[in-house]
Design a protein around this motif. Structure first.
Motif, PDB file in Angstrom:
ATOM      1  N   ILE A   1      32.386  21.433 -36.825  1.00 58.03           N
ATOM      2  CA  ILE A   1      33.681  21.779 -36.226  1.00 58.03           C
ATOM      3  C   ILE A   1      34.029  20.812 -35.095  1.00 58.03           C
ATOM      4  O   ILE A   1      35.192  20.429 -34.924  1.00 58.03           O
ATOM      5  N   ALA A   2      33.015  20.388 -34.350  1.00 57.99           N
ATOM      6  CA  ALA A   2      33.239  19.493 -33.215  1.00 57.99           C
ATOM      7  C   ALA A   2      33.249  18.014 -33.609  1.00 57.99           C
ATOM      8  O   ALA A   2      33.482  17.159 -32.757  1.00 57.99           O
TER       9      ALA A   2
ATOM     10  N   SER B   1      21.612  26.432 -39.463  1.00 60.67           N
ATOM     11  CA  SER B   1      22.838  26.235 -40.250  1.00 60.67           C
ATOM     12  C   SER B   1      24.069  26.565 -39.412  1.00 60.67           C
ATOM     13  O   SER B   1      25.094  25.893 -39.531  1.00 60.67           O
ATOM     14  N   VAL B   2      23.957  27.566 -38.541  1.00 61.52           N
ATOM     15  CA  VAL B   2      25.072  27.914 -37.654  1.00 61.52           C
ATOM     16  C   VAL B   2      25.326  26.773 -36.662  1.00 61.52           C
ATOM     17  O   VAL B   2      26.475  26.384 -36.427  1.00 61.52           O
ATOM     18  N   VAL B   3      24.263  26.241 -36.100  1.00 58.20           N
ATOM     19  CA  VAL B   3      24.397  25.124 -35.160  1.00 58.20           C
ATOM     20  C   VAL B   3      25.034  23.926 -35.849  1.00 58.20           C
ATOM     21  O   VAL B   3      25.957  23.295 -35.299  1.00 58.20           O
ATOM     22  N   TYR B   4      24.581  23.613 -37.058  1.00 60.73           N
ATOM     23  CA  TYR B   4      25.144  22.479 -37.782  1.00 60.73           C
ATOM     24  C   TYR B   4      26.620  22.697 -38.106  1.00 60.73           C
ATOM     25  O   TYR B   4      27.415  21.763 -38.077  1.00 60.73           O
ATOM     26  N   GLU B   5      26.995  23.940 -38.396  1.00 56.67           N
ATOM     27  CA  GLU B   5      28.409  24.235 -38.645  1.00 56.67           C
ATOM     28  C   GLU B   5      29.232  23.996 -37.377  1.00 56.67           C
ATOM     29  O   GLU B   5      30.342  23.465 -37.439  1.00 56.67           O
TER      30      GLU B   5
ATOM     31  N   VAL C   1      32.112  15.170 -39.720  1.00 54.87           N
ATOM     32  CA  VAL C   1      32.387  16.558 -40.102  1.00 54.87           C
ATOM     33  C   VAL C   1      31.719  16.860 -41.435  1.00 54.87           C
ATOM     34  O   VAL C   1      31.053  17.878 -41.597  1.00 54.87           O
ATOM     35  N   ASP C   2      31.896  15.963 -42.396  1.00 52.12           N
ATOM     36  CA  ASP C   2      31.321  16.151 -43.730  1.00 52.12           C
ATOM     37  C   ASP C   2      29.797  16.190 -43.682  1.00 52.12           C
ATOM     38  O   ASP C   2      29.172  17.036 -44.319  1.00 52.12           O
ATOM     39  N   PHE C   3      29.189  15.295 -42.906  1.00 53.32           N
ATOM     40  CA  PHE C   3      27.734  15.257 -42.794  1.00 53.32           C
ATOM     41  C   PHE C   3      27.191  16.580 -42.274  1.00 53.32           C
ATOM     42  O   PHE C   3      26.289  17.177 -42.869  1.00 53.32           O
ATOM     43  N   TRP C   4      27.743  17.063 -41.151  1.00 52.62           N
ATOM     44  CA  TRP C   4      27.227  18.294 -40.551  1.00 52.62           C
ATOM     45  C   TRP C   4      27.520  19.508 -41.416  1.00 52.62           C
ATOM     46  O   TRP C   4      26.720  20.443 -41.472  1.00 52.62           O
ATOM     47  N   LEU C   5      28.646  19.486 -42.123  1.00 51.40           N
ATOM     48  CA  LEU C   5      28.952  20.593 -43.021  1.00 51.40           C
ATOM     49  C   LEU C   5      27.939  20.643 -44.166  1.00 51.40           C
ATOM     50  O   LEU C   5      27.459  21.714 -44.535  1.00 51.40           O
TER      51      LEU C   5
END
Length: 79
Positions: free
Chosen positions: A39-40, A31-35, A47-51
């Motif tokens: 951000i990138a 979850s940290v990696v996806y956040e 952005v929305d997908f990874w969030l």
């Protein structure tokens, strides 16, 4: 053939990781990696997908942590 090899390598890495880390720890780190990916992100959709991936993975990690404590309580009750 390369796809099968890649899948097997990924599976081996996950199995190895699962021997040293609890499932919710692995999911938390994902979850940290996806956040960080969020951000990138270059587009709003990315952005929305990874969030969303980050949040859903964090929620699953939290649930697994809860289930771990429930299992420990059940095992204590059985003794």
């Amino acid at each position: 053939m390369a796809k099968k090899l890649h899948k097997q390598q990924l599976r081996n890495a996950v199995v190895k990781l699962s021997h040293t880390h609890r499932p919710e720890e692995i999911l938390h780190e994902l979850s940290v990696v996806y956040e960080e990916y969020s951000i990138a992100g270059k587009t709003e959709a990315e952005v929305d997908f990874w969030l969303k991936c980050s949040r859903s993975t964090a929620n699953l990690a939290s649930g697994m942590n809860k289930w771990l404590y429930e299992m420990a309580e059940d095992e204590e009750d059985e003794e």
